[in-house]
Write a protein that holds these residues in place. Structure first.
Motif, PDB file in Angstrom:
ATOM      1  N   ILE A  73     -45.998 -80.180  31.056  1.00 22.61           N
ATOM      2  CA  ILE A  73     -46.284 -80.665  31.897  1.00 22.61           C
ATOM      3  C   ILE A  73     -47.225 -79.874  32.922  1.00 22.61           C
ATOM      4  N   HIS A  74     -47.519 -78.988  32.671  1.00 27.20           N
ATOM      5  CA  HIS A  74     -48.235 -77.660  32.776  1.00 27.20           C
ATOM      6  C   HIS A  74     -49.684 -77.614  32.764  1.00 27.20           C
ATOM      7  N   ASP A  75     -49.283 -77.855  31.350  1.00 28.46           N
ATOM      8  CA  ASP A  75     -50.798 -77.013  31.133  1.00 28.46           C
ATOM      9  C   ASP A  75     -50.832 -77.904  29.371  1.00 28.46           C
ATOM     10  N   PRO A  76     -51.406 -79.335  29.120  1.00 27.81           N
ATOM     11  CA  PRO A  76     -50.820 -79.355  27.838  1.00 27.81           C
ATOM     12  C   PRO A  76     -52.002 -79.694  26.918  1.00 27.81           C
ATOM     13  N   GLY A  77     -53.150 -79.558  27.481  1.00 30.35           N
ATOM     14  CA  GLY A  77     -54.120 -79.322  26.580  1.00 30.35           C
ATOM     15  C   GLY A  77     -54.536 -77.878  25.797  1.00 30.35           C
ATOM     16  N   HIS A  78     -53.043 -76.858  26.275  1.00 28.92           N
ATOM     17  CA  HIS A  78     -52.967 -75.860  24.731  1.00 28.92           C
ATOM     18  C   HIS A  78     -51.661 -76.103  24.293  1.00 28.92           C
ATOM     19  N   PHE A  79     -51.206 -77.361  24.473  1.00 26.64           N
ATOM     20  CA  PHE A  79     -50.455 -77.245  23.403  1.00 26.64           C
ATOM     21  C   PHE A  79     -50.927 -78.054  22.021  1.00 26.64           C
ATOM     22  N   VAL A  80     -52.007 -79.224  22.823  1.00 21.65           N
ATOM     23  CA  VAL A  80     -52.237 -79.646  22.085  1.00 21.65           C
ATOM     24  C   VAL A  80     -53.672 -79.390  20.744  1.00 21.65           C
ATOM     25  N   ARG A  81     -53.778 -78.120  21.770  1.00 19.93           N
ATOM     26  CA  ARG A  81     -54.660 -76.495  20.633  1.00 19.93           C
ATOM     27  C   ARG A  81     -53.761 -76.513  19.778  1.00 19.93           C
ATOM     28  N   THR A  82     -52.256 -75.448  19.940  1.00 21.03           N
ATOM     29  CA  THR A  82     -51.810 -75.222  19.122  1.00 21.03           C
ATOM     30  C   THR A  82     -51.092 -75.783  18.148  1.00 21.03           C
ATOM     31  N   ASN A  83     -50.904 -76.858  18.253  1.00 17.11           N
ATOM     32  CA  ASN A  83     -49.031 -77.706  17.962  1.00 17.11           C
ATOM     33  C   ASN A  83     -50.726 -78.926  17.011  1.00 17.11           C
ATOM     34  N   VAL A  84     -51.426 -79.389  17.615  1.00 17.65           N
ATOM     35  CA  VAL A  84     -52.510 -80.032  16.735  1.00 17.65           C
ATOM     36  C   VAL A  84     -53.546 -79.595  15.751  1.00 17.65           C
ATOM     37  N   VAL A  85     -54.685 -78.816  16.782  1.00 13.12           N
ATOM     38  CA  VAL A  85     -55.040 -78.805  15.885  1.00 13.12           C
ATOM     39  C   VAL A  85     -54.572 -77.217  14.953  1.00 13.12           C
ATOM     40  N   GLY A  86     -53.759 -76.424  15.815  1.00 10.25           N
ATOM     41  CA  GLY A  86     -53.947 -74.567  15.101  1.00 10.25           C
ATOM     42  C   GLY A  86     -52.884 -75.805  13.775  1.00 10.25           C
ATOM     43  N   THR A  87     -52.159 -76.526  14.057  1.00 13.96           N
ATOM     44  CA  THR A  87     -51.503 -77.670  12.606  1.00 13.96           C
ATOM     45  C   THR A  87     -52.066 -78.035  11.590  1.00 13.96           C
ATOM     46  N   SER A 125     -32.931 -91.726  13.484  1.00  8.86           N
ATOM     47  CA  SER A 125     -33.084 -91.496  11.856  1.00  8.86           C
ATOM     48  C   SER A 125     -34.245 -90.935  11.120  1.00  8.86           C
ATOM     49  N   GLU A 126     -35.094 -91.172  10.479  1.00  7.53           N
ATOM     50  CA  GLU A 126     -36.080 -91.129  10.061  1.00  7.53           C
ATOM     51  C   GLU A 126     -36.724 -91.599  10.082  1.00  7.53           C
ATOM     52  N   VAL A 127     -36.473 -93.110  10.216  1.00 10.18           N
ATOM     53  CA  VAL A 127     -37.481 -94.424  10.641  1.00 10.18           C
ATOM     54  C   VAL A 127     -37.557 -94.710  11.441  1.00 10.18           C
ATOM     55  N   THR A 128     -36.700 -93.785  12.803  1.00  8.96           N
ATOM     56  CA  THR A 128     -36.582 -94.592  13.740  1.00  8.96           C
ATOM     57  C   THR A 128     -38.232 -94.173  14.585  1.00  8.96           C
ATOM     58  N   PRO A 129     -38.950 -95.160  15.388  1.00 13.28           N
ATOM     59  CA  PRO A 129     -40.131 -94.917  15.103  1.00 13.28           C
ATOM     60  C   PRO A 129     -40.661 -93.911  16.484  1.00 13.28           C
ATOM     61  N   LEU A 130     -41.996 -93.504  16.340  1.00 15.32           N
ATOM     62  CA  LEU A 130     -42.122 -91.899  16.770  1.00 15.32           C
ATOM     63  C   LEU A 130     -42.668 -92.516  18.520  1.00 15.32           C
ATOM     64  N   ALA A 131     -41.819 -92.289  19.542  1.00 15.71           N
ATOM     65  CA  ALA A 131     -42.310 -92.820  20.884  1.00 15.71           C
ATOM     66  C   ALA A 131     -42.251 -91.695  21.927  1.00 15.71           C
ATOM     67  N   PRO A 132     -42.795 -90.922  21.772  1.00 15.67           N
ATOM     68  CA  PRO A 132     -42.548 -89.174  22.485  1.00 15.67           C
ATOM     69  C   PRO A 132     -42.273 -89.101  23.749  1.00 15.67           C
ATOM     70  N   ASN A 133     -42.041 -88.403  24.221  1.00 17.18           N
ATOM     71  CA  ASN A 133     -42.783 -89.052  26.077  1.00 17.18           C
ATOM     72  C   ASN A 133     -42.869 -87.575  27.173  1.00 17.18           C
ATOM     73  N   SER A 134     -42.943 -86.838  26.308  1.00 16.62           N
ATOM     74  CA  SER A 134     -43.838 -85.270  26.842  1.00 16.62           C
ATOM     75  C   SER A 134     -44.702 -84.358  26.279  1.00 16.62           C
ATOM     76  N   PRO A 135     -45.773 -84.121  26.536  1.00 19.12           N
ATOM     77  CA  PRO A 135     -46.720 -83.150  26.430  1.00 19.12           C
ATOM     78  C   PRO A 135     -46.498 -83.006  25.028  1.00 19.12           C
ATOM     79  N   TYR A 136     -45.121 -82.614  24.824  1.00 13.32           N
ATOM     80  CA  TYR A 136     -45.144 -80.687  24.317  1.00 13.32           C
ATOM     81  C   TYR A 136     -44.733 -82.151  23.023  1.00 13.32           C
ATOM     82  N   SER A 137     -44.060 -83.343  23.445  1.00 11.85           N
ATOM     83  CA  SER A 137     -43.397 -83.754  21.969  1.00 11.85           C
ATOM     84  C   SER A 137     -44.187 -84.658  21.496  1.00 11.85           C
ATOM     85  N   ALA A 138     -45.089 -85.503  22.312  1.00  5.36           N
ATOM     86  CA  ALA A 138     -46.738 -86.028  21.506  1.00  5.36           C
ATOM     87  C   ALA A 138     -47.326 -84.862  20.610  1.00  5.36           C
ATOM     88  N   SER A 139     -47.552 -83.691  21.750  1.00  5.63           N
ATOM     89  CA  SER A 139     -48.227 -82.534  20.488  1.00  5.63           C
ATOM     90  C   SER A 139     -48.038 -82.478  19.060  1.00  5.63           C
TER      91      SER A 139
END
Ligand code: NAD
Length: 333
Positions: A90-104, A138-152
């Motif tokens: 919540i305080h630093d979303p950019g960091h989460f995108v760099r590691t969790n999305v770009v890093g992956t 379940s595994e087919v539940t649509p993705l609906a993340p609410n925090s920058p963490y879960s979105a990343s």
């Protein structure tokens, strides 16, 4: 015998996974890649230092050239490395995108080029969003993340899916509920409660304390990953849950009771922004298709966890005084 590359193996679940894997598959070589962020703790896997078939590499998963090099001869990647704390996102979303999305993505590309046979992406039930009082993800539940963490994390899941669909890359996603157990950094609920209660300090509880989480003992998560490595089908998603739904208040009360501490230790604090009310996970697919089942009830897992924190006073002290961080500059194995 198969060779593993584990990312985030100095963190909570990754280090427990390495302990689990070395116990059950002692001959399998493991490379542990971890940047040693604040959440990475060298103490968590120090036991393996110097052992044949174990190598620690302090690196960012975003170091493309190094990841390409490390993938040579690797059979299985188990990808835990992530920024994992919702409040920090919540305080630093950019960091989460760099590691969790770009890093992956960098890791996926290195693994694909290195012709890795299986890539296990460790994700979370938080990608599904929040539930009302009824139902389960379940595994087919649509993705609906609410925090920058879960979105990343959802972003990284979609990249994993795309690598399977586009390149036929043999990746599998697991989505688990809240883990607890030894070696968890005490910013997360259960170790925070235990370490504070042991020091006779107040215990902060968000909102009304009635947010519900499903709790999974970390060894049960490790045995689920083991089944996915052995028999998980590429392109599939497997939910992993403990079927132990508890409100946060119930968790706090159980811990205080087991430690013989009064409920007056509880201090209600303002709720977290966008705090998801309830998560519950339907893990019938992994049970049915891969024959996995958790071995720990919440009571049994909590007892084992408490015993660990009570016994490992040095680990707790090194976390509390920050000295666990000393290794970070020294280690460039
Ligand atoms: N803890 C839970 O309850 C839970 C629940 C569901 C899913 N997960 C997922 O499981 C995985 C592991 O969670 P955890 O609780 O062990 O996390 P953690 O925060 O304890 O550990 C994360 C580890 O990753 C390392 N790391 C972070 N950024 C890195 C980078 N750029 N390069 C290399 N290493 C890096 C850290 O140093 C740390 O050792 C995460 O992907 C998380 O999203 C955790």
């Amino acid at each position: 015998m198969q060779s593993l590359l584990v990312t985030g193996g100095m963190g909570f679940i990754g280090s427990n996974f390495i302990h689990y894997w070395k116990k059950h598959h002692p001959d399998d070589p493991i490379i542990n890649v971890d940047l040693l962020t604040y959440a990475g703790n060298r103490d968590n896997a120090r036991l393996f230092d110097g052992q044949v078939g174990y190598q620690f590499v302090q690196s960012d998963i975003g170091d493309e050239a190094l990841m390409m090099k490390l993938m040579q001869g690797i059979d299985v990647v188990v990808h835990f490395a992530a920024e994992s704390h919702v409040d920090r996102s919540i305080h630093d979303p950019g960091h989460f995108v760099r590691t969790n999305v770009v890093g992956t993505q960098i890791l996926l590309e290195a693994a694909r080029r290195g012709q890795v046979k299986k890539f296990i992406h460790i994700s979370t039930d938080e990608v599904y969003g929040s539930l009302g009082v009824e139902g389960a993800f379940s595994e087919v539940t649509p993705l609906a993340p609410n925090s920058p963490y879960s979105a990343s994390k959802a972003g990284s899941d979609l990249l994993v899916r795309a690598y399977y669909e586009t390149y036929g890359f043999p990746a599998v996603i697991t989505r688990c509920s809240n883990n607890y157990g030894p070696r968890q950094f005490p910013e997360k609920l259960i170790p925070l409660l235990i370490t504070r209660a042991l020091r006779n300090e107040k215990i902060p509880l968000y909102g009304d304390g009635l947010n519900v989480r499903d709790w999974l003992y970390v060894d049960d998560h490790c045995s689920a990953i083991e089944r996915v490595i052995e028999a998980g089908v590429p392109g599939e998603v497997y939910n992993v849950g403990g079927q132990n739904e508890r409100t946060n208040l119930e968790v706090v009360q159980s811990i205080l009771r087991l430690l013989g501490k009064p409920e007056s230790f509880i201090q209600y604090v303002a709720d977290r922004l966008g705090h998801d009310r309830r998560y519950a996970i339907d893990s019938s697919k992994i049970r049915r298709e891969l024959g996995w089942a958790p071995a720990y009830s919440f009571e049994k897992g909590l007892q084992k966890t408490l015993e660990w924190y009570v016994r490992e006073t040095e680990w707790c002290a090194r976390i509390a005084d920050g000295s666990y961080r000393v290794d970070k500059e020294a280690d460039h194995t």
